[in-house]
Write an enzyme that holds these catalytic residues in place. Sequence first.
Site, mmCIF file in Angstrom:
data_model
loop_
_atom_site.group_PDB
_atom_site.id
_atom_site.type_symbol
_atom_site.label_atom_id
_atom_site.label_comp_id
_atom_site.label_asym_id
_atom_site.label_seq_id
_atom_site.Cartn_x
_atom_site.Cartn_y
_atom_site.Cartn_z
ATOM 1 N N GLU A 30 -18.244 21.120 -17.145
ATOM 2 C CA GLU A 30 -18.721 19.759 -17.420
ATOM 3 C C GLU A 30 -17.948 18.718 -16.607
ATOM 4 O OE1 GLU A 30 -19.905 19.288 -21.930
ATOM 5 O OE2 GLU A 30 -18.215 20.638 -21.728
ATOM 6 N N LYS A 72 -16.467 26.440 -31.845
ATOM 7 C CA LYS A 72 -16.902 26.008 -30.513
ATOM 8 C C LYS A 72 -16.087 26.635 -29.371
ATOM 9 C CE LYS A 72 -19.669 23.334 -29.585
ATOM 10 N NZ LYS A 72 -19.710 21.878 -29.670
ATOM 11 N N TYR A 124 -9.899 -5.557 12.766
ATOM 12 C CA TYR A 124 -9.160 -5.146 11.575
ATOM 13 C C TYR A 124 -9.158 -6.284 10.559
ATOM 14 C CZ TYR A 124 -5.650 -3.703 8.258
ATOM 15 O OH TYR A 124 -5.028 -3.378 7.086
ATOM 16 N N SER A 144 0.831 -1.206 0.000
ATOM 17 C CA SER A 144 0.000 0.000 0.000
ATOM 18 C C SER A 144 0.866 1.258 0.000
ATOM 19 C CB SER A 144 -0.935 0.016 1.220
ATOM 20 O OG SER A 144 -0.197 -0.051 2.424
ATOM 21 N N ASN A 186 -16.304 25.346 -25.647
ATOM 22 C CA ASN A 186 -17.007 24.378 -24.800
ATOM 23 C C ASN A 186 -16.709 24.594 -23.315
ATOM 24 O OD1 ASN A 186 -18.116 23.105 -27.051
ATOM 25 N ND2 ASN A 186 -16.298 21.818 -27.313
ATOM 26 N N THR A 215 -38.654 26.407 -12.667
ATOM 27 C CA THR A 215 -39.005 25.106 -12.103
ATOM 28 C C THR A 215 -39.282 24.220 -13.308
ATOM 29 O OG1 THR A 215 -41.363 25.608 -11.987
ATOM 30 C CG2 THR A 215 -40.066 26.130 -10.028
ATOM 31 N N HIS A 216 -38.949 22.963 -13.202
ATOM 32 C CA HIS A 216 -39.081 22.034 -14.339
ATOM 33 C C HIS A 216 -38.316 22.539 -15.558
ATOM 34 C CE1 HIS A 216 -42.473 20.235 -12.057
ATOM 35 N NE2 HIS A 216 -42.713 21.505 -11.763
ATOM 36 N N SER A 228 -13.025 22.942 -30.035
ATOM 37 C CA SER A 228 -13.292 21.623 -30.599
ATOM 38 C C SER A 228 -12.190 21.285 -31.586
ATOM 39 C CB SER A 228 -14.652 21.646 -31.297
ATOM 40 O OG SER A 228 -14.713 20.633 -32.278
ATOM 41 N N GLN A 251 -7.456 -1.694 4.054
ATOM 42 C CA GLN A 251 -6.400 -0.985 3.316
ATOM 43 C C GLN A 251 -6.972 -0.258 2.091
ATOM 44 O OE1 GLN A 251 -2.374 -2.703 2.977
ATOM 45 N NE2 GLN A 251 -2.735 -2.800 0.784
HETATM 46 N N1 ARG Z 1 -1.255 -1.261 5.129
HETATM 47 C C1 ARG Z 1 -2.254 -1.533 6.119
HETATM 48 C C2 ARG Z 1 -3.514 -0.727 5.836
HETATM 49 O O1 ARG Z 1 -3.454 0.190 5.106
HETATM 50 C C3 ARG Z 1 -1.733 -1.146 7.465
HETATM 51 C C4 ARG Z 1 -2.256 -2.004 8.546
HETATM 52 C C5 ARG Z 1 -1.824 -3.388 8.319
HETATM 53 N N2 ARG Z 1 -2.159 -4.195 9.422
HETATM 54 C C6 ARG Z 1 -2.061 -5.531 9.296
HETATM 55 N N3 ARG Z 1 -2.345 -6.218 10.344
HETATM 56 N N4 ARG Z 1 -1.677 -6.117 8.183
HETATM 57 O O2 ARG Z 1 -4.578 -1.044 6.327
#
Ligand code: ARG
Length: 473
Positions: free
Chosen positions: A300, A293, A327, A28, A295, A159-160, A287, A332
């Site tokens: 948007e 154009k 947990y 992560s 735009n 409205t509408h 465009s 994650q």
């Molecule tokens: N990378 C994990 C997360 O974002 C951190 C916590 C991980 N905890 C674990 N017991 N593997 O949630």
Amino acid sequence: MKKKASPPARSGRFAQAPAAAVTAFTESVSFDWRLWKQDLLGSMVHATMLSKLGVLTPAEHKAIVRGLEAIGRDIAAGRFTWRPELEDVHMNIEAELTRRVPAGAKLHTGRSRNDQVALDLRLWLREELAAQQAALRRLQTALVDLAERHVGVILPGYTHLQRAQPVSLAHHLLAYVEMFERDHARLGDCFARVNVCPLGAGALAGSTLPLDRELVARLLGFVDQQGRPRVCQNSMDAVSDRDFAVEFCAAAALIAVHLSRLAEDLVLWSSSEFGFIRLADAFTTGSSLMPQKRNPDVAELTRGKAGRVIGNLTALLTLLKGLPMTYNRDLQEDKERVFDTADTVRACVEVTAAMLGQVTVNATACAAAAADPALLATDLAEYLVRRGVPFRQAHHAVGLAVAAAEKAGKRLDQLSLAELQAIHCAFAGDVLEVFRPDRVLQRRELVGAPGPQQVRRQLARWRKVLKAATVKA
Ligand code: ARG
């Protein structure tokens, strides 16, 4: 080359390293590196508490804090190498600290990544909430500025998506200022639940060590208005709760929805069909095929990005639904939804504020669209009410008058008194007063109505609110 670090979370228990594909799948750090400042801060305070407990000597405490500070400088300067095999921001920092400072090996005492990641995300959101609130203030200011620059401009209210009754542009814009005010307050409400300290919950069941949770909370600013520390009261809840992230994403989704409505008004108003405003060149695109154009892509995209922000909220809720205590690694997945929501909404708020600052209003086109006397049909019915006619009868009579005018190919204000009186005897010589353009809004001075005095009062109120907000910030 630096020695390849072995993942601390696997040391001892595991004989085999994870496959490269598994590392890539489970890491992560490619997104949670954004929590580095919060992670360092949390660790410094945790170290301070451990030194008070006697787990760290004063020298070890000092070495750890110095080490963390040095890592912070390296990260800020882009000199830090993030290693996916160390999984996340927490392990990367801890491993590097321990490589530099032997006492780093004591830092994780009484702590788990489960309470650590909850802490980091709460700290990150605390800052983000304040930044989002400040951005909303800038947007409100841009709306009030635009309203004040064109305080006399009348346009049809719809409205509408059918012309309904005349309003002022300022009144229309101030409707959005109200929405963003509620959004601002919602972020404030969210802050109260973000601002609770999970540290000390450990993996899920606290610790056998006498950790001082309240000291940690106080040092990290997890305090109520009276300065009393706020710590999560259940260790299992502390590591599995992501309500605060959901609340943020929900408040942000509402901001995105409000922005999308404002964006839609700008798209409509800047079209040739309406022609009420012109967006600045800087906020329009051409465009690739059609040379004429201009735009409204910025508006948007702002409208479109609401979909993604709503998606983030849905993803987060779905992530939590049916998740067993406490947990689970599923959690994650929360961070990218939160980060993307924050980045997207903040960018939309900022770009909309900037775009509003350069809008040109075509007051003549607005006035022409609002000049159709049919928009005053309700006023005409209320004229009859003032002369004692029950509203249902008055509504019917004016309906007949509108039909008669249509049939005769006239505007409603071109019917003669005789023609009107043929419909209802309560019409009198002063009836044309109803259609006087200078009176149209002046008649609407109820609280919250688009009368010029009301609007000026509201503008003054917002000026005061927004000025106080900038002084405070
Ligand atoms: N990378 C994990 C997360 O974002 C951190 C916590 C991980 N905890 C674990 N017991 N593997 O949630």
